[in-house]
Every structure is written in structure tokens, then in C-alpha cells.
Design an enzyme around this catalytic site. Structure first.
Site, PDB file in Angstrom:
ATOM      1  CG  HIS A  82      -5.243  -2.806   7.300  1.00 53.02           C
ATOM      2  ND1 HIS A  82      -6.258  -2.122   7.913  1.00 53.02           N
ATOM      3  CD2 HIS A  82      -5.507  -2.772   5.982  1.00 53.02           C
ATOM      4  CE1 HIS A  82      -7.097  -1.676   6.993  1.00 53.02           C
ATOM      5  NE2 HIS A  82      -6.677  -2.058   5.810  1.00 53.02           N
ATOM      6  CG  ASP A 161      -8.410   7.380   3.671  1.00 51.46           C
ATOM      7  OD1 ASP A 161      -8.157   7.096   2.489  1.00 51.46           O
ATOM      8  OD2 ASP A 161      -9.046   6.625   4.440  1.00 51.46           O
ATOM      9  NE  ARG A 168      -9.407   5.770  -3.982  1.00 56.14           N
ATOM     10  CZ  ARG A 168      -8.951   4.926  -3.053  1.00 56.14           C
ATOM     11  NH1 ARG A 168      -8.775   5.321  -1.798  1.00 56.14           N
ATOM     12  NH2 ARG A 168      -8.634   3.706  -3.374  1.00 56.14           N
ATOM     13  CB  SER A 183      -6.543   4.802   1.030  1.00 52.55           C
ATOM     14  OG  SER A 183      -7.657   4.515   1.834  1.00 52.55           O
ATOM     15  CE  LYS A 187      -7.913   3.866   5.764  1.00 51.44           C
ATOM     16  NZ  LYS A 187      -9.020   3.767   4.838  1.00 51.44           N
TER      17      LYS A 187
HETATM   18  N1  URA Z   1      -9.242   0.053   2.025  1.00 47.28           N
HETATM   19  C1  URA Z   1      -8.954   1.341   2.284  1.00 47.28           C
HETATM   20  O1  URA Z   1      -8.958   1.752   3.433  1.00 47.28           O
HETATM   21  N2  URA Z   1      -8.673   2.156   1.269  1.00 47.28           N
HETATM   22  C2  URA Z   1      -8.660   1.756  -0.001  1.00 47.28           C
HETATM   23  O2  URA Z   1      -8.402   2.550  -0.869  1.00 47.28           O
HETATM   24  C3  URA Z   1      -8.977   0.416  -0.265  1.00 47.28           C
HETATM   25  C4  URA Z   1      -9.255  -0.412   0.772  1.00 47.28           C
END
Ligand code: URA
Ligand code: CA
Length: 441
Positions: A82, A161, A168, A183, A187
Site C-alpha cells: 500500500h 472508514d 474528513r 483508515s 482496509k
Molecule cells: N488514505 C486513506 O485511505 N485514508 C487516509 O486517511 C489517508 C489516505
């Protein structure tokens, strides 16, 4: 329990209990708490922060808000990668096939681009027929057969999320370390890989603007992953300028093909090689760093990584002919050459602003419903620290709309800051964070 009291507690700088965190995540996801109260809570978290325990609890509450993708049907040690988001970040398309060609299963559930950052799924969709929406049965079978699949999240992963991130985004509460770490990690943890490598970006094109903050974020995410029983490491890398030369969907597919054949931009290849090396060590495919690097260089030289990419395209329904003949990929009607009016060295190349130029050309999305132009984008002929003469090409604009192209030409001219040579030459990778240590390069 009342949400009012939870907001007040965080407003006053106190620590929230596990029960309080579970309460607001669950009830907000179920639509039982309005946006305005969670907005206030997010702002209180933004200012007063969360400690490690609260961050881990928040991550767990978000993981548990949806489905968990079970990868136990895939043989071997499964790896996931990621990036915290960048401009022209073509790494997944190169790293995935390289790792898979080393016989390590690479399962990646990717996202789409939003704002100035691109998304792997959009890039892959510039290949005719490429299917990013796979069923669970399909991606398990594909990965068992060819060691790789790259697809969208079909299952209902971390709905908490999704809601919180959208809120956000419009309440100026994205840039908080605990909120970003939870966040991203929620995932990752909702998908059952065994090992996770994180590429934490730092610079003007990234969420984290300075190295200390990026290292801190990396440590937090590694701790969360490790706490969940996943082998997790993070590399902290430069996003002051875009990665590689291409920014835009079909342009980045072409760049990935070149790099897989060993002819790609140096920064893009070196970062991918580093990530791959650390990943092979993490899953104990090899014991020594040099062995890992050698193996990865071999699979590039032998064509195995390139062939793996073709295999991925074939299995997911894409037109392999376009990979073998990249000129068949979507092409823009016009190419505008941006010429330098000055002589000197490139001092800076603001990644975020260049991402916005690509967005203006239609290569990215303003909102989740915008349609994108797969052929549009920018090729950077010069990058930071390069020398340039008057009249030399700085960049190429690929566009189907000549007036937008002209607009972006003006923008780009201003974004190439040209002058004296920088006192310190740029750095690609700043450090490595593992569960036991932080190495600063
Ligand atoms: N990417 C995400 O998935 N969440 C965040 O808060 C920032 C970047
Ligand atoms: Ca690129």
C-alpha cells in the site's frame, strides 16, 4: 452512552475508552449519529489527538464494521502493498508482477484515483477488456494459478472508514496521524494477507509534509499491523516530485511496461526494487538483502516479470496485444511540448501541483462520479536536479482538448523552478521502519 459526552470528553483532551470508540463507530456507520456530531468529534480528535491505544481501538472498530476477506484459500505467504498516495506512482503495476514472478502470491485490492492522486484500477482499465471487478472465487483461483490478481474491493470492506473518510475530506480533518493510520490499516487488515509493505510518502505531493511526521505515521501503522499478527514494514519515500516520468492512466501503463522490460525511469525502478527486496526478506523467500536484489534483477532481465504482467492482463480479460504493442493503448489527439525559457538546473517540481495539472487534463477525478480521460496526462522529460537548456523540452502534455492543454502549458512552465543547482541532491528513500527498529538512510 451519549455521543454528546464523547465529543465533550475529546474536546477537553481526555482519552476515549474502547467502548466509547466502538459506540461512535458502530452507531455512525448504522446512520444513528448525524454527520454534524461526528464532524465535531473528528475536529476534536484532530486537535487533541489519539494515543496508540485509542488508534488501535479505532482501527479494530473499523475493521469489524464490515466483511473480512478470507485469503486462506490461496497457497503460500500472501503479500499486500500500500502506498499512502502519490502522483505518477506506478509502483504496484511493476512490483506485483515482479513479486509474483518470484512465486510469492501478490493479492492487491486497489482503489480508484481521487483528486490529484491516481488509482491503479483506472490505470488498468486503459487496457481493453481488463476486468477489475472479480468475484472472490475468481481472485482466489487466479492467484492460485498465476500468483497475482489486482482487483477492486467487491465485498463490503470497512464501511465505517468509507463514511468517516468522506466526512474528513469535507471537514478538513484528513491530516491527523491516528485518523490516517487507522483508515489505511483498517482496509489492509480487513483483507487477510500475511505480510504488508507500506510505502509512506513524504513531501509536497503527500499527506505527510515532513520526514519526522512520515516516520511517526510509518511507526504507528507498523505497530497496528504487527499487533494484528501481520508481518508489516514501511518504507518512507520522497513525493516532492512525481515518481517516474509518466502521470496519467495509459501513459503509466506504458511506463510500467517499459520498466518491466528494464528500460523504465531510474527512480521508479529503484523504489520498486527496494520495496520488492524488503518484501522478499519479510516473507523469508531469501535470507540476504543481496540475494533478494539479485533475484529481482534476474526476473527483470529474463523477461519473467514482463511475462507475468502479460499473464495478469490475459487472466483478467485484457487485450495482451496492447501490451505487446503499447502504441495501441489509448492515445491523446494532441501532444504539446513545453519548452524551457531558461537555462539552469531544475530546483523543484511540485508533485501536488503537477497532479492537479493532470487532473485538469481529465486524467483524474474531481469527485467520485467524474469520468476520466484514460489517454490524458503528462510526461516529464526533466526532473529535479536535471540540467536544462533554453528551448529544451521540459514536459509533454497529452490531451484531447487543446484549450485545456494550453492552460496546463502555462501552469507547467511555472511549476518547473529553474535556477542554480540545489546544494543537496534529492533523495529517493528516507528510511525503513520495521517492528523492531527505524533505519534512516
Ligand atoms: N488514505 C486513506 O485511505 N485514508 C487516509 O486517511 C489517508 C489516505
Ligand atoms: Ca509514473
Amino acid at each position: 452512552m451519549r455521543i454528546y459526552d464523547i465529543i465533550k470528553k475529546k474536546r477537553d483532551g481526555e482519552e476515549l475508552t474502547t467502548e466509547e470508540i466502538n459506540y461512535f463507530v458502530k452507531n455512525y456507520t448504522e446512520g444513528k449519529i448525524p454527520d454534524y456530531q461526528i464532524s465535531a468529534l473528528l475536529m476534536a480528535i484532530y486537535f487533541n489527538k489519539m494515543n496508540k491505544r485509542e488508534t488501535i481501538d479505532l482501527t479494530r472498530a473499523m475493521v469489524n464494521s464490515g466483511d473480512i476477506v478470507d485469503l486462506s484459500g490461496i497457497k503460500g505467504i500472501k503479500v499486500d502493498k500500500h502506498s499512502t498516495g502519490g502522483v505518477g506512482d506506478t509502483v504496484t503495476l511493476i512490483l506485483g508482477p515482479m513479486i509474483a514472478a518470484c512465486d510469492v502470491p501478490f493479492v492487491k485490492m486497489s482503489g480508484r484515483g481521487l483528486g490529484h492522486t491516481g488509482g491503479t484500477l483506472d490505470k488498468l482499465e486503459s487496457i481493453n477488456g481488463f476486468r477489475v471487478e472479480l468475484t472472490n472465487e475468481e481472485f482466489l483461483r487466479y492467484t492460485n494459478n498465476i500468483k497475482i490478481s489486482i482487483c477492486s474491493q467487491t465485498a463490503n470492506i470497512t464501511p465505517a472508514d468509507k463514511k468517516l473518510y468522506s466526512l474528513r475530506d469535507v471537514t478538513a480533518t484528513v491530516e491527523n496521524l491516528s485518523l490516517i493510520a487507522s483508515s489505511i490499516m483498517s482496509k489492509k487488515l480487513a483483507i487477510g494477507s500475511d505480510a504488508i509493505i507500506l510505502d509512506v510518502k513524504v513531501g509536497n505531493g503527500a499527506f505527510m509534509k515532513n520526514i519526522d511526521d512520515a516516520i511517526h505515521l510509518a511507526k504507528e501503522m507498523v505497530a497496528i499491523g504487527t499487533g494484528y499478527g501481520r508481518e508489516t514494514i514501511a518504507i518512507v519515500s520522497n513525493m516532492d516530485e512525481p515518481l517516474g516520468k509518466a502521470i496519467g492512466n495509459s501513459l503509466e501503463i506504458k511506463e510500467a511496461i517499459k520498466t518491466l522490460k528494464g528500460n523504465g525511469p531510474e527512480d521508479l525502478f529503484q523504489l520498486t526494487l527496494q520495496l520488492g527486496t524488503k518484501l522478499l526478506l519479510l516473507v523469508k523467500k531469501v535470507e540476504k538483502e543481496e540475494e533478494a536484489k539479485k533475484l529481482l534483477e534476474e526476473i527483470i532481465d529474463s523477461g519473467a516479470a514482463y511475462n507475468k504482467f502479460k499473464e495478469l492482463v490475459k487472466w483478467q480479460g485484457g487485450d495482451v496485444n496492447q501490451i505487446e504493442n503499447p502504441e495501441l493503448l489509448p492515445k491523446a489527439k494532441y501532444i504539446i511540448e513545453v519548452k524551457s525559457e531558461k537555462e539552469g538546473y531544475i530546483k523543484s517540481l511540485n508533485a501536488e501541483e503537477i497532479g492537479k495539472c493532470a487532473l485538469k487534463l481529465g486524467a483524474g477525478r474531481e469527485t467520485m462520479d467524474s469520468t476520466i480521460d484514460l489517454s490524458a496526462g503528462i510526461i516529464l522529460n526533466k526532473k529535479v536536479d536535471d540540467r536544462v537548456m533554453v528551448g529544451e523540452t521540459l514536459a509533454q502534455i497529452h490531451t484531447n482538448d487543446i484549450s485545456k492543454g494550453k492552460d496546463v502549458e502555462e501552469d507547467l512552465k511555472g511549476l518547473f523552478e529553474i535556477g542554480e543547482k540545489n546544494k543537496k541532491s534529492k533523495k529517493l528513500i528516507y528510511g525503513l521502519v520495521t517492528k523492531d527498529r527505524v533505519e534512516i538512510y
